[in-house]
Scaffold this motif. Structure first.
Motif, PDB file in Angstrom:
ATOM      1  N   ILE A  66       0.834  -1.204   0.000  1.00 62.07           N
ATOM      2  CA  ILE A  66       0.000   0.000   0.000  1.00 62.07           C
ATOM      3  C   ILE A  66       0.868   1.252   0.000  1.00 62.07           C
ATOM      4  N   LEU A  67       1.927   1.249   0.819  1.00 65.64           N
ATOM      5  CA  LEU A  67       2.796   2.424   0.918  1.00 65.64           C
ATOM      6  C   LEU A  67       3.537   2.706  -0.382  1.00 65.64           C
ATOM      7  N   LEU A  68       3.782   1.676  -1.190  1.00 65.26           N
ATOM      8  CA  LEU A  68       4.421   1.887  -2.486  1.00 65.26           C
ATOM      9  C   LEU A  68       3.542   2.727  -3.406  1.00 65.26           C
ATOM     10  N   TYR A  69       2.237   2.507  -3.325  1.00 60.46           N
ATOM     11  CA  TYR A  69       1.293   3.208  -4.194  1.00 60.46           C
ATOM     12  C   TYR A  69       0.705   4.458  -3.545  1.00 60.46           C
ATOM     13  N   PHE A  70       0.548   4.415  -2.229  1.00 56.69           N
ATOM     14  CA  PHE A  70      -0.084   5.524  -1.502  1.00 56.69           C
ATOM     15  C   PHE A  70       0.763   5.898  -0.288  1.00 56.69           C
ATOM     16  N   PRO A  71       1.910   6.526  -0.493  1.00 58.27           N
ATOM     17  CA  PRO A  71       2.781   6.846   0.653  1.00 58.27           C
ATOM     18  C   PRO A  71       2.122   7.728   1.705  1.00 58.27           C
ATOM     19  N   PHE A  72       1.133   8.537   1.286  1.00 56.32           N
ATOM     20  CA  PHE A  72       0.451   9.421   2.237  1.00 56.32           C
ATOM     21  C   PHE A  72      -0.422   8.631   3.212  1.00 56.32           C
ATOM     22  N   PHE A  73      -0.709   7.367   2.905  1.00 59.15           N
ATOM     23  CA  PHE A  73      -1.456   6.532   3.848  1.00 59.15           C
ATOM     24  C   PHE A  73      -0.597   6.108   5.034  1.00 59.15           C
ATOM     25  N   GLY A  74       0.689   6.421   4.976  1.00 58.80           N
ATOM     26  CA  GLY A  74       1.560   6.139   6.104  1.00 58.80           C
ATOM     27  C   GLY A  74       1.092   6.799   7.381  1.00 58.80           C
ATOM     28  N   TYR A  75       0.391   7.929   7.247  1.00 63.64           N
ATOM     29  CA  TYR A  75      -0.147   8.617   8.430  1.00 63.64           C
ATOM     30  C   TYR A  75      -1.016   7.669   9.247  1.00 63.64           C
ATOM     31  N   PHE A  76      -1.862   6.895   8.563  1.00 63.72           N
ATOM     32  CA  PHE A  76      -2.743   5.961   9.261  1.00 63.72           C
ATOM     33  C   PHE A  76      -2.015   4.675   9.629  1.00 63.72           C
ATOM     34  N   ILE A  77      -1.234   4.135   8.684  1.00 65.51           N
ATOM     35  CA  ILE A  77      -0.580   2.848   8.904  1.00 65.51           C
ATOM     36  C   ILE A  77       0.389   2.902  10.073  1.00 65.51           C
ATOM     37  N   TYR A  78       1.206   3.959  10.144  1.00 64.27           N
ATOM     38  CA  TYR A  78       2.200   4.054  11.218  1.00 64.27           C
ATOM     39  C   TYR A  78       1.587   4.441  12.558  1.00 64.27           C
ATOM     40  N   SER A  79       0.332   4.908  12.524  1.00 62.48           N
ATOM     41  CA  SER A  79      -0.345   5.267  13.772  1.00 62.48           C
ATOM     42  C   SER A  79      -1.097   4.100  14.383  1.00 62.48           C
ATOM     43  N   TRP A  80      -1.404   3.113  13.566  1.00 58.05           N
ATOM     44  CA  TRP A  80      -2.205   1.988  14.025  1.00 58.05           C
ATOM     45  C   TRP A  80      -1.458   1.052  14.965  1.00 58.05           C
ATOM     46  N   LYS A  81      -2.188   0.508  15.913  1.00 54.56           N
ATOM     47  CA  LYS A  81      -1.784  -0.702  16.608  1.00 54.56           C
ATOM     48  C   LYS A  81      -2.673  -1.801  16.031  1.00 54.56           C
ATOM     49  N   ILE A  82      -2.086  -2.935  15.709  1.00 58.71           N
ATOM     50  CA  ILE A  82      -2.859  -4.020  15.111  1.00 58.71           C
ATOM     51  C   ILE A  82      -3.238  -5.009  16.199  1.00 58.71           C
ATOM     52  N   ARG A  83      -4.496  -5.364  16.250  1.00 61.95           N
ATOM     53  CA  ARG A  83      -4.966  -6.248  17.316  1.00 61.95           C
ATOM     54  C   ARG A  83      -5.830  -7.367  16.731  1.00 61.95           C
ATOM     55  N   GLU A  84      -5.459  -8.592  17.050  1.00 61.35           N
ATOM     56  CA  GLU A  84      -6.295  -9.737  16.702  1.00 61.35           C
ATOM     57  C   GLU A  84      -7.548  -9.691  17.564  1.00 61.35           C
TER      58      GLU A  84
END
Length: 199
Positions: free
Chosen positions: A37-55
Motif C-alpha cells: 500500500i505504501l508503495l502506491y499511496f505513501p500518504f497513507f503512512g499517516y494511518f498505517i504508522y499510527s495503528w496498533k494491530i490487534r487480533e
C-alpha cells in the motif's frame, strides 16, 4: 477476549530462526500488504504508522478500525489472497479518512436506522476504495495489486437486499449509480426504498 496486539513495523520482524506460528504468519501477511500500500499511496503512512494491530476473533468478523487500532479476525484474513488483504486495509483507511470511527459519525448516526446507516457508510467507503484501487492499474492489461474480496452487492436490488438482523451478505456493498453520493444521501434513499421510519 482473545486479543494480541502489535505495533506496525514496515520491516518484517519475524526472522527468529524458528517455525512460524499462525500469529507470525498473519503479522507477516499484514506487513506485506501495508508495504505494498505504501508503495502506491505513501500518504497513507499517516494511518498505517499510527495503528496498533490487534487480533480480535470474538467481536470482529472481518476487519475494523477505531483510528487507534486496526482489528482483524484471523480466520477471515487467512482466507484472503494477498491482494485482498491490501484492499481490505485500504477500505479501513478510507473509513478513517471519512471520520467514520469518530464521535462526529456517532452523532450523525443518532436517530437513524442503524443497519441502513451502516450500509450507507459501507457504500461510500467501498466507492472510494474502488476508485483508489482502479488508480493503481496500469495501461493495457496491467492488473491492480489490490482486489476487494467478494462480489459487489447493491441494497437497491433483490440480490443485495439486506435484513435488519444481518447486513453482511458475504459481498461488499457497492452500486456505481451511487458512487458520487454522500452517506447521508444514500441513507435517505435507502430509507425511502425500504419504506422505513427512523427510530
Amino acid at each position: 477476549l482473545n486479543r494480541r496486539e502489535i505495533k506496525v513495523d514496515p520491516i518484517p520482524a519475524l526472522e527468529r530462526g524458528r517455525e512460524w506460528s499462525t500469529e507470525d504468519m498473519m503479522i507477516k501477511k499484514m506487513e506485506d500488504a501495508m508495504a505494498q500500500i505504501l508503495l502506491y499511496f505513501p500518504f497513507f503512512g499517516y494511518f498505517i504508522y499510527s495503528w496498533k494491530i490487534r487480533e480480535e476473533n470474538k467481536t470482529i468478523e472481518t476487519m475494523a478500525t477505531s483510528y487507534e487500532y486496526l482489528f482483524y479476525n484471523t480466520k477471515f484474513c487467512e482466507k484472503l489472497a494477498p491482494e485482498e488483504v491490501g484492499a481490505v486495509i485500504i477500505h479501513e483507511i478510507v473509513h478513517n479518512m471519512f471520520l467514520h470511527p469518530t464521535k462526529m459519525s456517532v452523532i450523525q448516526a443518532s436517530n437513524k436506522i442503524k443497519y441502513l446507516w451502516t450500509i450507507a457508510e459501507e457504500m461510500v467507503t467501498n466507492a472510494e476504495t474502488i476508485k483508489l484501487i482502479s488508480a493503481t492499474s496500469g495501461s493495457g492489461s496491467s492488473r491492480s495489486p489490490f482486489n476487494l474480496a467478494g462480489i459487489p452487492l447493491s441494497p437497491f436490488t433483490k440480490q443485495g437486499k439486506p435484513t435488519k438482523s444481518k447486513s453482511d451478505t458475504g459481498g461488499h456493498w457497492y452500486d456505481p449509480n451511487y458512487s458520487e453520493e454522500t452517506a447521508l444521501d444514500i441513507y435517505e434513499k435507502l430509507k425511502e426504498h425500504f419504506k422505513e421510519k427512523a427510530i
